[in-house]
Every structure is written in structure tokens, then in C-alpha cells.
Write a protein that holds these residues in place. Structure first.
Motif, PDB file in Angstrom:
ATOM      1  N   VAL A 154       0.901  -1.153   0.000  1.00 28.66           N
ATOM      2  CA  VAL A 154       0.000   0.000   0.000  1.00 28.66           C
ATOM      3  C   VAL A 154       0.939   1.202   0.000  1.00 28.66           C
ATOM      4  CG1 VAL A 154      -1.853   1.228   1.188  1.00 28.66           C
ATOM      5  CG2 VAL A 154      -1.684  -1.274   1.399  1.00 28.66           C
ATOM      6  N   GLY A 155       1.022   1.900  -1.134  1.00 26.52           N
ATOM      7  CA  GLY A 155       2.005   2.976  -1.275  1.00 26.52           C
ATOM      8  C   GLY A 155       3.385   2.409  -1.580  1.00 26.52           C
ATOM      9  N   CYS A 156       4.411   3.214  -1.364  1.00 27.31           N
ATOM     10  CA  CYS A 156       5.780   2.788  -1.668  1.00 27.31           C
ATOM     11  C   CYS A 156       6.724   3.776  -0.990  1.00 27.31           C
ATOM     12  CB  CYS A 156       6.007   2.821  -3.183  1.00 27.31           C
ATOM     13  SG  CYS A 156       7.641   2.248  -3.700  1.00 27.31           S
ATOM     14  N   ARG A 157       7.913   3.309  -0.571  1.00 28.29           N
ATOM     15  CA  ARG A 157       8.823   4.250   0.090  1.00 28.29           C
ATOM     16  C   ARG A 157      10.075   4.552  -0.730  1.00 28.29           C
ATOM     17  NH1 ARG A 157      12.585   1.588   4.260  1.00 28.29           N
ATOM     18  NH2 ARG A 157      12.762  -0.528   3.477  1.00 28.29           N
ATOM     19  N   MET A 158      10.050   4.183  -2.010  1.00 23.87           N
ATOM     20  CA  MET A 158      11.267   4.337  -2.819  1.00 23.87           C
ATOM     21  C   MET A 158      11.478   5.761  -3.334  1.00 23.87           C
ATOM     22  SD  MET A 158      12.859   1.546  -2.662  1.00 23.87           S
ATOM     23  CE  MET A 158      12.265   0.732  -1.196  1.00 23.87           C
ATOM     24  N   GLY A 159      10.404   6.529  -3.436  1.00 22.76           N
ATOM     25  CA  GLY A 159      10.549   7.961  -3.734  1.00 22.76           C
ATOM     26  C   GLY A 159      10.882   8.358  -5.166  1.00 22.76           C
ATOM     27  N   CYS A 160      10.696   7.470  -6.152  1.00 20.51           N
ATOM     28  CA  CYS A 160      10.981   7.857  -7.546  1.00 20.51           C
ATOM     29  C   CYS A 160      10.189   9.122  -7.871  1.00 20.51           C
ATOM     30  CB  CYS A 160      10.618   6.720  -8.507  1.00 20.51           C
ATOM     31  SG  CYS A 160      11.594   5.240  -8.222  1.00 20.51           S
ATOM     32  N   ARG A 161      10.864  10.085  -8.492  1.00 20.40           N
ATOM     33  CA  ARG A 161      10.326  11.432  -8.593  1.00 20.40           C
ATOM     34  C   ARG A 161       9.053  11.548  -9.425  1.00 20.40           C
ATOM     35  NH1 ARG A 161      11.172  14.874  -5.307  1.00 20.40           N
ATOM     36  NH2 ARG A 161      11.293  16.603  -6.758  1.00 20.40           N
ATOM     37  N   PHE A 162       8.878  10.674 -10.411  1.00 19.81           N
ATOM     38  CA  PHE A 162       7.747  10.817 -11.338  1.00 19.81           C
ATOM     39  C   PHE A 162       6.573   9.915 -10.975  1.00 19.81           C
ATOM     40  CE2 PHE A 162      11.072   7.989 -12.737  1.00 19.81           C
ATOM     41  CZ  PHE A 162      10.381   6.793 -12.779  1.00 19.81           C
ATOM     42  N   CYS A 163       6.690   9.191  -9.872  1.00 17.80           N
ATOM     43  CA  CYS A 163       5.716   8.143  -9.566  1.00 17.80           C
ATOM     44  C   CYS A 163       4.733   8.585  -8.480  1.00 17.80           C
ATOM     45  CB  CYS A 163       6.456   6.880  -9.126  1.00 17.80           C
ATOM     46  SG  CYS A 163       5.348   5.531  -8.719  1.00 17.80           S
ATOM     47  N   ALA A 164       3.445   8.355  -8.734  1.00 18.38           N
ATOM     48  CA  ALA A 164       2.399   8.780  -7.799  1.00 18.38           C
ATOM     49  C   ALA A 164       2.286   7.845  -6.585  1.00 18.38           C
ATOM     50  CB  ALA A 164       1.057   8.846  -8.524  1.00 18.38           C
ATOM     51  N   SER A 165       2.725   6.600  -6.753  1.00 13.12           N
ATOM     52  CA  SER A 165       2.539   5.618  -5.670  1.00 13.12           C
ATOM     53  C   SER A 165       3.316   5.979  -4.415  1.00 13.12           C
ATOM     54  CB  SER A 165       3.015   4.234  -6.120  1.00 13.12           C
ATOM     55  OG  SER A 165       2.303   3.828  -7.240  1.00 13.12           O
ATOM     56  N   THR A 166       4.362   6.735  -4.590  1.00 16.85           N
ATOM     57  CA  THR A 166       5.307   6.946  -3.507  1.00 16.85           C
ATOM     58  C   THR A 166       5.077   8.268  -2.774  1.00 16.85           C
ATOM     59  OG1 THR A 166       7.665   6.600  -3.063  1.00 16.85           O
ATOM     60  CG2 THR A 166       7.123   8.143  -4.835  1.00 16.85           C
ATOM     61  N   LEU A 167       4.109   9.079  -3.250  1.00 17.05           N
ATOM     62  CA  LEU A 167       3.934  10.438  -2.709  1.00 17.05           C
ATOM     63  C   LEU A 167       3.649  10.462  -1.205  1.00 17.05           C
ATOM     64  CD1 LEU A 167       1.986  11.998  -5.718  1.00 17.05           C
ATOM     65  CD2 LEU A 167       4.284  12.627  -4.963  1.00 17.05           C
ATOM     66  N   ASP A 168       2.915   9.473  -0.711  1.00  8.66           N
ATOM     67  CA  ASP A 168       2.623   9.435   0.733  1.00  8.66           C
ATOM     68  C   ASP A 168       3.421   8.362   1.458  1.00  8.66           C
ATOM     69  OD1 ASP A 168       0.749  11.480   0.538  1.00  8.66           O
ATOM     70  OD2 ASP A 168      -0.817  10.080  -0.088  1.00  8.66           O
ATOM     71  N   ILE A 210      -8.882   5.745 -20.054  1.00  9.82           N
ATOM     72  CA  ILE A 210      -9.073   5.731 -18.595  1.00  9.82           C
ATOM     73  C   ILE A 210      -7.713   5.934 -17.943  1.00  9.82           C
ATOM     74  CG2 ILE A 210     -11.170   4.340 -18.414  1.00  9.82           C
ATOM     75  CD1 ILE A 210      -9.283   1.892 -17.936  1.00  9.82           C
ATOM     76  N   SER A 211      -6.905   6.650 -18.669  1.00 12.87           N
ATOM     77  CA  SER A 211      -5.499   6.780 -18.305  1.00 12.87           C
ATOM     78  C   SER A 211      -5.312   7.338 -16.903  1.00 12.87           C
ATOM     79  CB  SER A 211      -4.821   7.668 -19.339  1.00 12.87           C
ATOM     80  OG  SER A 211      -3.986   8.598 -18.714  1.00 12.87           O
ATOM     81  N   SER A 212      -4.449   6.693 -16.178  1.00  8.83           N
ATOM     82  CA  SER A 212      -3.980   7.246 -14.917  1.00  8.83           C
ATOM     83  C   SER A 212      -2.677   6.540 -14.599  1.00  8.83           C
ATOM     84  CB  SER A 212      -4.988   7.034 -13.801  1.00  8.83           C
ATOM     85  OG  SER A 212      -5.305   5.691 -13.675  1.00  8.83           O
ATOM     86  N   ALA A 213      -1.709   7.296 -14.169  1.00  8.94           N
ATOM     87  CA  ALA A 213      -0.395   6.708 -13.895  1.00  8.94           C
ATOM     88  C   ALA A 213      -0.489   5.834 -12.652  1.00  8.94           C
ATOM     89  CB  ALA A 213       0.622   7.814 -13.687  1.00  8.94           C
ATOM     90  N   CYS A 214       0.456   4.923 -12.568  1.00  4.45           N
ATOM     91  CA  CYS A 214       0.618   4.034 -11.441  1.00  4.45           C
ATOM     92  C   CYS A 214       0.403   4.779 -10.111  1.00  4.45           C
ATOM     93  CB  CYS A 214       2.052   3.511 -11.528  1.00  4.45           C
ATOM     94  SG  CYS A 214       2.476   2.312 -10.329  1.00  4.45           S
ATOM     95  N   GLY A 215      -0.586   4.361  -9.342  1.00  2.00           N
ATOM     96  CA  GLY A 215      -0.787   4.956  -8.022  1.00  2.00           C
ATOM     97  C   GLY A 215      -1.744   6.140  -8.000  1.00  2.00           C
ATOM     98  N   GLN A 216      -2.088   6.667  -9.182  1.00  2.60           N
ATOM     99  CA  GLN A 216      -2.950   7.846  -9.205  1.00  2.60           C
ATOM    100  C   GLN A 216      -4.393   7.527  -8.900  1.00  2.60           C
ATOM    101  OE1 GLN A 216      -2.175   9.795 -12.998  1.00  2.60           O
ATOM    102  NE2 GLN A 216      -1.625  11.615 -11.848  1.00  2.60           N
ATOM    103  N   LEU A 217      -4.823   6.377  -9.399  1.00  2.00           N
ATOM    104  CA  LEU A 217      -6.209   5.968  -9.209  1.00  2.00           C
ATOM    105  C   LEU A 217      -6.502   5.821  -7.716  1.00  2.00           C
ATOM    106  CD1 LEU A 217      -8.569   5.185 -10.968  1.00  2.00           C
ATOM    107  CD2 LEU A 217      -7.784   2.822 -10.902  1.00  2.00           C
ATOM    108  N   ARG A 218      -5.607   5.150  -7.037  1.00  3.03           N
ATOM    109  CA  ARG A 218      -5.760   4.948  -5.601  1.00  3.03           C
ATOM    110  C   ARG A 218      -5.785   6.283  -4.872  1.00  3.03           C
ATOM    111  NH1 ARG A 218      -1.893   5.036  -1.663  1.00  3.03           N
ATOM    112  NH2 ARG A 218      -2.731   4.361   0.339  1.00  3.03           N
ATOM    113  N   ARG A 219      -4.868   7.167  -5.225  1.00  8.65           N
ATOM    114  CA  ARG A 219      -4.800   8.470  -4.564  1.00  8.65           C
ATOM    115  C   ARG A 219      -6.098   9.244  -4.731  1.00  8.65           C
ATOM    116  NH1 ARG A 219      -0.570  10.918  -2.653  1.00  8.65           N
ATOM    117  NH2 ARG A 219      -1.215  13.001  -3.295  1.00  8.65           N
TER     118      ARG A 219
END
Ligand code: SAH
Length: 357
Positions: free
Chosen positions: A118-132, A337-346
Motif C-alpha cells: 500500500v504505497g511505496c517508500r522508494m521515492g521515484c520522482r515521477f511516480c504517484a505511488s510513492t507520494l505518501d 481511462i489513463s492514470s499513472a501508477c498509483g494515481q487511481l488509488r490516490r
């Protein structure tokens, strides 16, 4: 958030592989063949209710429902592409957390992209999954439940799995490996390991550990840059593991498993999309047994990264090809239905005002 009435002490029966479940049944004083029956109900017939396990005695069904729970990933929202039938799912877990998974339909079969955290802690700059950051790891049973929920929803067999949704699978090593073993088990969905891809941002010791397991899965490395400098700019993990060590670990994986590698390269306008980078990448990957998958970056509103021009991506690919490196541009599935990885969840979490911890 804890769901009402949920009791943490009750064990999740989907966590056990067949060997473990057999041992659990022995403890309960039940014969081994019962464990196999239950395993097949759970992992082959995708049954989510003990009372439906019709070849078990009623007393056993009742006992199991008192002592165990069956993990589910419940579809809260499904977006369906009118262009290619891609289906994006927001799935709810027992504790109220939500994750996303995607079904893509290809000529060669159905492919499911699953989340591993649930989320991610890797912090890649362009990725939405890691924002929180990372809220928690998923259990293997929850990863299985993603595939099962989609299979149940569509009634169609899944032939490929890519571990490329939210999360870093090698940051949740044990459960990711357990998932791979269980989904490829003959008593479960029996998805060939050759049809499973694990994507990692490059955690060197874990890549080496994975190589030792001699699984037949494909390893995809999120490379995204040909130089240490640019890689560090967009991927914080690059500071911990220099590019040279990451590539050595990938070669080691190939040496141990004989499986050709995939290098993912998210192309970002003005950052890593120029000719010099393409040439640099060709030199870097010379002699590595793998191909490059170019992914035009999917911009997220929280960051200023832009999608590259189509022409720049095609030139990039041509330069790689001219220098003997196989390269493809990833076909964008479900563009409408485009949404980047992690955006839909956010979006779902923000709108529903749900808390995620
Ligand atoms: N943590 C793993 C797997 C999840 S990300 C990894 O890093 O590989 C899966 C892939 O999607 C990675 O290559 C990642 O860099 C890429 N990705 C994430 N967000 C993206 C975006 N907005 N646009 C394009 N690719 C993206």
C-alpha cells in the motif's frame, strides 16, 4: 483503519501454501487430503466462503469458518476502457486500505498488473505511488486476492502477471516470493513462472537473493537513466546502489536463471530523452542479455515532469536498435481511462476521504 468486527487474531487461511496448510490440518486432527481439497477451493476454484466447499463435512466447514478468515480484495471501483477492454480496479482490503490493480487484454492472453505494497517508500520522482510513502506491505494472500478478484469479476483466465503496480516487490521480499510460488502452484491457478514479471527499482542485495532461488520469472529493472548522475536525480534509491552494481546484479540474475532481462526506461522530456542518453544507454547495455522497454512518462499533477514527444521516443528507440539493443515502445493500454501508477488509488482515497493508516 480497522473494519468493524474484524478480529486480527483469526488467521488468514490463504496465507498458507499447501505444505503449511497440510501441517495446520494435522494439528487440527484432519487428514492431509482435506488440506488439499481446501487449498483447491481457495486457490483454484477461487471460493470465498467455507460454506460453499461442498465436498467437506458440514462440521469441518463450520469449524474452519470459526478459526480462519478468507482474504478478499473487494472491487470498490472499476474503470473500463472502451478502446481495448483494459480494466482498472480499486480494491479494498480487510483493514480499509485500498490498492489498485489492472487487467490488460493482449492477443497472447490476459495480463494482470498487481500492487505489492500500500504505497511505496522508494521515492521515484515521477511516480504517484510513492507520494505518501509506504503504508504497509501486502501479504502474499492479498496479492493473490488481487488476481482472484479480477478473475472472478471477468470470468476469464489470467495467463500473465506483472508485479508492476504500486510498491517495490523486493522491499517486501518474502511475501512477493511466496506469492510467485503460490500463483504458479499446480494446485492453484498454475500460472507459469515464465509468464510472471517482477519489476524492481534496483535493490542490489535482494536481486542477488532472488537469483539464488532459481525461479523462472522475468526480472525487469527500472533503469530510467544511463548515467549515475541522472539516475540519482530521478530515483533516490540510486544513491544507495550505484548503476554499475545494479547491472552486475542483473547479470548475476541472468547467469543463475538463464532468463533474459527487461530494462524499463521511463522517458521524461528534457531529462533523459536525448540522443546522447540513447547512445550512452546502448554502450551501457552492450552484452547484457535483455531488451529495453521505453515508457513515455505519464505526468502526475504533483510533479512537473512532462511526457516526451513521440518523435523523440521513436528516435531514442532507433538509436538503440542501430546499436544492437532490442527496444520497444510500450503500448499504452486503456488510454481513455489513463492514470499513472498509483494515481487511481490516490484519487479514490482523496475523494472518499478515507484514511490510509
Ligand atoms: N517498484 C517497482 C515496481 C513498481 S513501478 C519498480 O520500480 O520497478 C512499475 C514501473 O512503472 C517502473 O518502471 C516505474 O518506474 C514506472 N512508473 C511509475 N510511475 C510512472 C509514470 N508516472 N510514468 C511512467 N512510468 C512510471
Amino acid at each position: 483503519m480497522e473494519e468493524m468486527g474484524y478480529n486480527r487474531k483469526i488467521r488468514d487461511i490463504c496465507e498458507f501454501d499447501l505444505k503449511e496448510l497440510t501441517a495446520v490440518f494435522e494439528e487440527l486432527g484432519e487428514p492431509g487430503y482435506r488440506a488439499k481439497q481446501v487449498y483447491q477451493w481457495l486457490h483454484q476454484k477461487l471460493c470465498r466462503d467455507f460454506s460453499e466447499m461442498s465436498n467437506l463435512p458440514k462440521s469441518l466447514r463450520e469449524r474452519l469458518s470459526q478459526e480462519f478468515r478468507i482474504t478478499e480484495a473487494h472491487p470498490e471501483e472499476v474503470l473500463v476502457s472502451k478502446l481495448d477492454g483494459t480494466r482498472k480496479y480499486v480494491l479494498r482490503l480487510y483493514d480499509g486500505n485500498v490498492i489498485e490493480a489492472v487487467l490488460m487484454r493482449y492477443h497472447h492472453g490476459n495480463s494482470v498488473c498487481i500492487s505489492t505494497q500500500v504505497g511505496c517508500r522508494m521515492g521515484c520522482r515521477f511516480c504517484a505511488s510513492t507520494l505518501d510513502g509506504c503504508v504497509r506491505n501486502l501479504s502474499a494472500a492479498e496479492m493473490l486476492a488481487e488476481v482472484y478478484a479480477i478473475t472472478r469479476d471477468t470470468g476469464e483466465r489470467v495467463s500473465n502477471v506483472v508485479m508492476m503496480g504500486s510498491g517495490e516487490p523486493l522491499d517486501n521480499f518474502e511475501e512477493s516470493v511466496r506469492f510467485i510460488r503460490m500463483i504458479s502452484d499446480g494446485n492453484g491457478l498454475n500460472i507459469s513462472q515464465r509468464n510472471i514479471t517482477l519489476s524492481t527499482c534496483g535493490i542490489v542485495p535482494r536481486i542477488r537473493e532472488l537469483a539464488e532461488l532459481s525461479l523462472q520469472i522475468t526480472l525487469a529493472l527500472s533503469l530510467h537513466a544511463a548515467s549515475q548522475e541522472i539516475r540519482e536525480e530521478i530515483m533516490p534509491i540510486a544513491k544507495a546502489y550505484p548503476l554499475s552494481e545494479v547491472l552486475e546484479a542483473c547479470s548475476y540474475y541472468y547467469g543463475k536463471t538463464g532468463r533474459r532481462l527487461t530494462f524499463e526506461y521511463s522517458v521524461v522530456k528534457g531529462v533523459n530523452d536525448n540522443r546522447e542518453e540513447a547512445l550512452h544507454l546502448s554502450r551501457l547495455l552492450k552484452g547484457m542479455h535483455g531488451h529495453v522497454n521505453l515508457i513515455p512518462v505519464n505526468p502526475i499533477k504533483e510533479r512537473s515532469f512532462e511526457s516526451p514527444d513521440r518523435e523523440a521516443v521513436e528516435t531514442f528507440r532507433d538509436i538503440l536498435e542501430q546499436n544492437g539493443i532490442n527496444a520497444t515502445i510500450r503500448r499504452e493500454m486503456g488510454r481513455d481511462i489513463s492514470s499513472a501508477c498509483g494515481q487511481l488509488r490516490r484519487r479514490f482515497v482523496e475523494h472518499a476521504g478515507m484514511c490510509t493508516d
